[in-house]
Design a protein around this motif. Sequence first.
Motif, PDB file in Angstrom:
ATOM      1  N   LYS A   1      -8.917   2.004   5.804  1.00  0.00           N
ATOM      2  CA  LYS A   1      -8.627   3.358   6.270  1.00  0.00           C
ATOM      3  C   LYS A   1      -9.619   4.433   5.830  1.00  0.00           C
ATOM      4  CE  LYS A   1      -5.713   4.656   2.409  1.00  0.00           C
ATOM      5  NZ  LYS A   1      -4.592   5.421   1.929  1.00  0.00           N
TER       6      LYS A   1
ATOM      7  N   LYS B   1      -8.093   2.482  15.790  1.00  0.00           N
ATOM      8  CA  LYS B   1      -6.703   2.875  16.086  1.00  0.00           C
ATOM      9  C   LYS B   1      -6.508   3.007  17.590  1.00  0.00           C
ATOM     10  CE  LYS B   1      -5.260   3.017  11.928  1.00  0.00           C
ATOM     11  NZ  LYS B   1      -4.355   1.977  11.471  1.00  0.00           N
TER      12      LYS B   1
ATOM     13  N   ASP C   1       0.344  -9.168   1.970  1.00  0.00           N
ATOM     14  CA  ASP C   1      -0.720  -8.227   1.607  1.00  0.00           C
ATOM     15  C   ASP C   1      -1.827  -9.006   0.910  1.00  0.00           C
ATOM     16  OD1 ASP C   1      -2.155  -5.938   0.349  1.00  0.00           O
ATOM     17  OD2 ASP C   1      -0.395  -4.804   1.023  1.00  0.00           O
ATOM     18  N   ASN C   2      -3.073  -8.620   1.198  1.00  0.00           N
ATOM     19  CA  ASN C   2      -4.177  -9.279   0.482  1.00  0.00           C
ATOM     20  C   ASN C   2      -4.563  -8.495  -0.776  1.00  0.00           C
ATOM     21  OD1 ASN C   2      -5.654  -7.095   1.387  1.00  0.00           O
ATOM     22  ND2 ASN C   2      -6.993  -8.265   2.749  1.00  0.00           N
TER      23      ASN C   2
ATOM     24  N   TYR D   1     -13.391   3.935  12.273  1.00  0.00           N
ATOM     25  CA  TYR D   1     -11.990   3.792  11.850  1.00  0.00           C
ATOM     26  C   TYR D   1     -11.062   4.313  12.940  1.00  0.00           C
ATOM     27  CZ  TYR D   1      -7.547   5.252   9.885  1.00  0.00           C
ATOM     28  OH  TYR D   1      -6.204   5.451   9.695  1.00  0.00           O
TER      29      TYR D   1
ATOM     30  N   PHE E   1       1.176  -2.241   8.345  1.00  0.00           N
ATOM     31  CA  PHE E   1       0.445  -1.217   7.573  1.00  0.00           C
ATOM     32  C   PHE E   1      -0.905  -1.756   7.108  1.00  0.00           C
ATOM     33  CE2 PHE E   1       4.976  -0.471   7.008  1.00  0.00           C
ATOM     34  CZ  PHE E   1       5.070   0.864   7.383  1.00  0.00           C
TER      35      PHE E   1
ATOM     36  N   GLY F   1       0.813  -1.216   0.000  1.00  0.00           N
ATOM     37  CA  GLY F   1       0.000   0.000   0.000  1.00  0.00           C
ATOM     38  C   GLY F   1       0.848   1.269   0.000  1.00  0.00           C
ATOM     39  N   TYR F   2       0.164   2.363   0.175  1.00  0.00           N
ATOM     40  CA  TYR F   2       0.786   3.680   0.015  1.00  0.00           C
ATOM     41  C   TYR F   2       1.953   3.889   0.998  1.00  0.00           C
ATOM     42  CZ  TYR F   2       0.954   8.839   0.268  1.00  0.00           C
ATOM     43  OH  TYR F   2       1.347  10.148   0.290  1.00  0.00           O
ATOM     44  N   ILE F   3       1.698   3.804   2.272  1.00  0.00           N
ATOM     45  CA  ILE F   3       2.756   4.113   3.249  1.00  0.00           C
ATOM     46  C   ILE F   3       3.762   2.959   3.322  1.00  0.00           C
ATOM     47  CG2 ILE F   3       3.223   4.719   5.657  1.00  0.00           C
ATOM     48  CD1 ILE F   3       0.339   5.893   5.756  1.00  0.00           C
TER      49      ILE F   3
ATOM     50  N   ASP G   1      -3.766 -12.678   4.113  1.00  0.00           N
ATOM     51  CA  ASP G   1      -4.493 -11.776   5.007  1.00  0.00           C
ATOM     52  C   ASP G   1      -3.955 -11.915   6.429  1.00  0.00           C
ATOM     53  OD1 ASP G   1      -6.800 -10.775   6.685  1.00  0.00           O
ATOM     54  OD2 ASP G   1      -7.643 -10.531   4.664  1.00  0.00           O
ATOM     55  N   ILE G   2      -3.848 -10.789   7.126  1.00  0.00           N
ATOM     56  CA  ILE G   2      -3.319 -10.861   8.496  1.00  0.00           C
ATOM     57  C   ILE G   2      -4.291 -11.564   9.447  1.00  0.00           C
ATOM     58  CG2 ILE G   2      -1.698  -8.927   8.398  1.00  0.00           C
ATOM     59  CD1 ILE G   2      -3.872  -7.223   9.860  1.00  0.00           C
TER      60      ILE G   2
ATOM     61  N   SER H   1      -6.179  -5.888  -1.221  1.00  0.00           N
ATOM     62  CA  SER H   1      -7.544  -5.357  -1.279  1.00  0.00           C
ATOM     63  C   SER H   1      -7.530  -3.884  -1.668  1.00  0.00           C
ATOM     64  CB  SER H   1      -8.253  -5.540   0.068  1.00  0.00           C
ATOM     65  OG  SER H   1      -7.532  -4.886   1.086  1.00  0.00           O
ATOM     66  N   ASN H   2      -6.405  -3.205  -1.418  1.00  0.00           N
ATOM     67  CA  ASN H   2      -6.332  -1.779  -1.788  1.00  0.00           C
ATOM     68  C   ASN H   2      -4.964  -1.452  -2.409  1.00  0.00           C
ATOM     69  OD1 ASN H   2      -7.545   0.791  -1.938  1.00  0.00           O
ATOM     70  ND2 ASN H   2      -6.419   1.475  -0.127  1.00  0.00           N
ATOM     71  N   SER H   3      -4.419  -2.401  -3.139  1.00  0.00           N
ATOM     72  CA  SER H   3      -3.083  -2.165  -3.721  1.00  0.00           C
ATOM     73  C   SER H   3      -2.854  -3.133  -4.868  1.00  0.00           C
ATOM     74  CB  SER H   3      -2.008  -2.344  -2.644  1.00  0.00           C
ATOM     75  OG  SER H   3      -2.137  -3.625  -2.053  1.00  0.00           O
TER      76      SER H   3
HETATM   77  P1  NAD Z   1      -3.269   1.518   1.979  1.00  0.00           P
HETATM   78  O1  NAD Z   1      -4.692   1.101   1.833  1.00  0.00           O
HETATM   79  O2  NAD Z   1      -2.593   2.126   0.802  1.00  0.00           O
HETATM   80  O3  NAD Z   1      -2.397   0.280   2.473  1.00  0.00           O
HETATM   81  C1  NAD Z   1      -2.906  -0.727   3.294  1.00  0.00           C
HETATM   82  C2  NAD Z   1      -2.471  -2.046   2.689  1.00  0.00           C
HETATM   83  O4  NAD Z   1      -2.958  -3.117   3.509  1.00  0.00           O
HETATM   84  C3  NAD Z   1      -3.021  -2.288   1.289  1.00  0.00           C
HETATM   85  O5  NAD Z   1      -1.972  -2.758   0.480  1.00  0.00           O
HETATM   86  C4  NAD Z   1      -4.082  -3.372   1.489  1.00  0.00           C
HETATM   87  O6  NAD Z   1      -4.230  -4.189   0.342  1.00  0.00           O
HETATM   88  C5  NAD Z   1      -3.533  -4.112   2.676  1.00  0.00           C
HETATM   89  N1  NAD Z   1      -4.524  -4.799   3.524  1.00  0.00           N
HETATM   90  C6  NAD Z   1      -5.692  -4.316   3.996  1.00  0.00           C
HETATM   91  N2  NAD Z   1      -6.266  -5.220   4.805  1.00  0.00           N
HETATM   92  C7  NAD Z   1      -5.445  -6.297   4.852  1.00  0.00           C
HETATM   93  C8  NAD Z   1      -5.473  -7.533   5.529  1.00  0.00           C
HETATM   94  N3  NAD Z   1      -6.509  -7.854   6.332  1.00  0.00           N
HETATM   95  N4  NAD Z   1      -4.452  -8.394   5.377  1.00  0.00           N
HETATM   96  C9  NAD Z   1      -3.407  -8.072   4.557  1.00  0.00           C
HETATM   97  N5  NAD Z   1      -3.323  -6.910   3.898  1.00  0.00           N
HETATM   98  C10 NAD Z   1      -4.317  -6.027   4.049  1.00  0.00           C
HETATM   99  O7  NAD Z   1      -3.202   2.495   3.247  1.00  0.00           O
HETATM  100  P2  NAD Z   1      -2.007   3.414   3.759  1.00  0.00           P
HETATM  101  O8  NAD Z   1      -2.381   4.827   3.515  1.00  0.00           O
HETATM  102  O9  NAD Z   1      -0.726   2.876   3.262  1.00  0.00           O
HETATM  103  O10 NAD Z   1      -2.141   3.173   5.319  1.00  0.00           O
HETATM  104  C11 NAD Z   1      -1.360   2.220   6.018  1.00  0.00           C
HETATM  105  C12 NAD Z   1      -1.750   2.253   7.476  1.00  0.00           C
HETATM  106  O11 NAD Z   1      -1.570   3.580   7.974  1.00  0.00           O
HETATM  107  C13 NAD Z   1      -3.228   1.912   7.726  1.00  0.00           C
HETATM  108  O12 NAD Z   1      -3.317   1.165   8.912  1.00  0.00           O
HETATM  109  C14 NAD Z   1      -3.874   3.261   7.930  1.00  0.00           C
HETATM  110  O13 NAD Z   1      -4.997   3.178   8.767  1.00  0.00           O
HETATM  111  C15 NAD Z   1      -2.742   4.035   8.615  1.00  0.00           C
HETATM  112  N6  NAD Z   1      -2.876   5.498   8.451  1.00  0.00           N
HETATM  113  C16 NAD Z   1      -2.963   6.024   7.204  1.00  0.00           C
HETATM  114  C17 NAD Z   1      -3.122   7.406   7.060  1.00  0.00           C
HETATM  115  C18 NAD Z   1      -3.234   8.026   5.692  1.00  0.00           C
HETATM  116  O14 NAD Z   1      -3.646   9.197   5.599  1.00  0.00           O
HETATM  117  N7  NAD Z   1      -2.874   7.338   4.629  1.00  0.00           N
HETATM  118  C19 NAD Z   1      -3.198   8.243   8.188  1.00  0.00           C
HETATM  119  C20 NAD Z   1      -3.085   7.658   9.446  1.00  0.00           C
HETATM  120  C21 NAD Z   1      -2.924   6.276   9.567  1.00  0.00           C
END
Ligand code: NAD
Length: 341
Positions: free
Chosen positions: A88, A156, A35-36, A152, A84, A14-16, A62-63, A38-40
């Motif tokens: 979200k 956290k 990673d599953n 959400y 991560f 995912g993004y971060i 999946d975790i 679901s959003n990447s």
């Molecule tokens: P993202 O959706 O881009 O990345 C999350 C990744 O987790 C994705 O690749 C998704 O496919 C994977 N995923 C989701 N559920 C899963 C599961 N059950 N098992 C395995 N993989 C799973 O989100 P992000 O922006 O990279 O955020 C990462 C973390 O940081 C999240 O926990 C989010 O809540 C937290 N966060 C994000 C922000 C933001 O603004 N982006 C701000 C604060 C906190």
Amino acid sequence: MSDKKLVLLPGGAGYIGSHTAVVLLQAGYEVLVVDNFSNSSEISLQRIENITEKKCPYVRGDIRDRKLLLEIFQQYDIYAVMNFAGLKAVGESCKKPLSYYNCNVFGVINLLEVMQERNVKTFVFSSSATVYGDAPIPYTENTPTGIPISPYGRTKLHIEQILSDLYNSDNAWNIAILRYFNPISAIENGLLGENPQGIPNNLAPYIAKVAAGKLKELAVFGNDYPTVDGTGVRDYIHIMDLAEGHLRALNYLENNHPNFNIWNLGTGSGYSVLEIVRAFEKETGITIPYKITARRPGDLPEFYADPSKAERELNWKAKRDINAMMRDLWNFIKNNPNGYE
Ligand code: NAD
Ligand code: UFG
């Protein structure tokens, strides 16, 4: 580093997570993504390899899948976990609270149980400034947490409390909670970035889609807040600064073991929605049409971090300014108009 240390990155596609994977690989760690998707997309993992010229292996899964996690911990010599993985979208969490509690809370409990069983006790958690509720600004780590406005946000806070209880029960655990402010933008080379599916909920990707001609205009959610120009103010942080904060937190845990610690990752400066629009326009030369609409339910007028604890203890400070954030945001969108497709 002579002995390579393997960091498990659930949600690392995912993004971060993807930006953090680059920083960890460049610092000499090895990574393993689970990673599953679901959003990447797997494409981000390929790009991590292209950027770093190092392997970024992954397991699709999946975790919440205990059997799979046990197999991963059996097969690999995992040194630390940075989680991560999670859902979200604030608005979606109000419509599907059970999905959010299941994925974000049960998922992390499952991960922690497997870690405990395998005696891997170094954990970095992605938390959020949302845990402060509507406390006075700037938020310091000593600001009492409030009641987050959304399911959400409450996931956290629940996990933060679970991590604190876990450490109190067994202080062999080594835990860092990172409270992110508003991560935006992309790695400077334009190969990784934020790739939201459908219409973005967040300001920066929305502006980028308007600039790319994919959306007509930005809706500015309210201009009657008690802020500099009436629009909402946030502490936007460049994703690479945020990713580097993870490396520093991991280094800190290595040198101050065992530990339970919380750090804000923000810049300490707030920008309004209209200031962001103007900064984007200035940096790119593209005009962003916008209209003022009603406030978005649940939005706070203004918040930003006091990041001094991270500066003092992690020797970390966000160094990329708002212009760099806008430049790199547009660079990614310009080079990837259809995301990772
Ligand atoms: P993202 O959706 O881009 O990345 C999350 C990744 O987790 C994705 O690749 C998704 O496919 C994977 N995923 C989701 N559920 C899963 C599961 N059950 N098992 C395995 N993989 C799973 O989100 P992000 O922006 O990279 O955020 C990462 C973390 O940081 C999240 O926990 C989010 O809540 C937290 N966060 C994000 C922000 C933001 O603004 N982006 C701000 C604060 C906190
Ligand atoms: N905004 C608009 N128009 C839009 C989108 C946003 O005017 O189309 C405004 C919002 O009202 C707010 C500001 O832009 O004033 C920032 O909104 P974002 O949706 O980008 O970010 P939030 O601060 O609402 O939320 C983000 C993450 C949450 C996290 C929170 C605190 O999405 O997950 O930061 O870290 F909890």
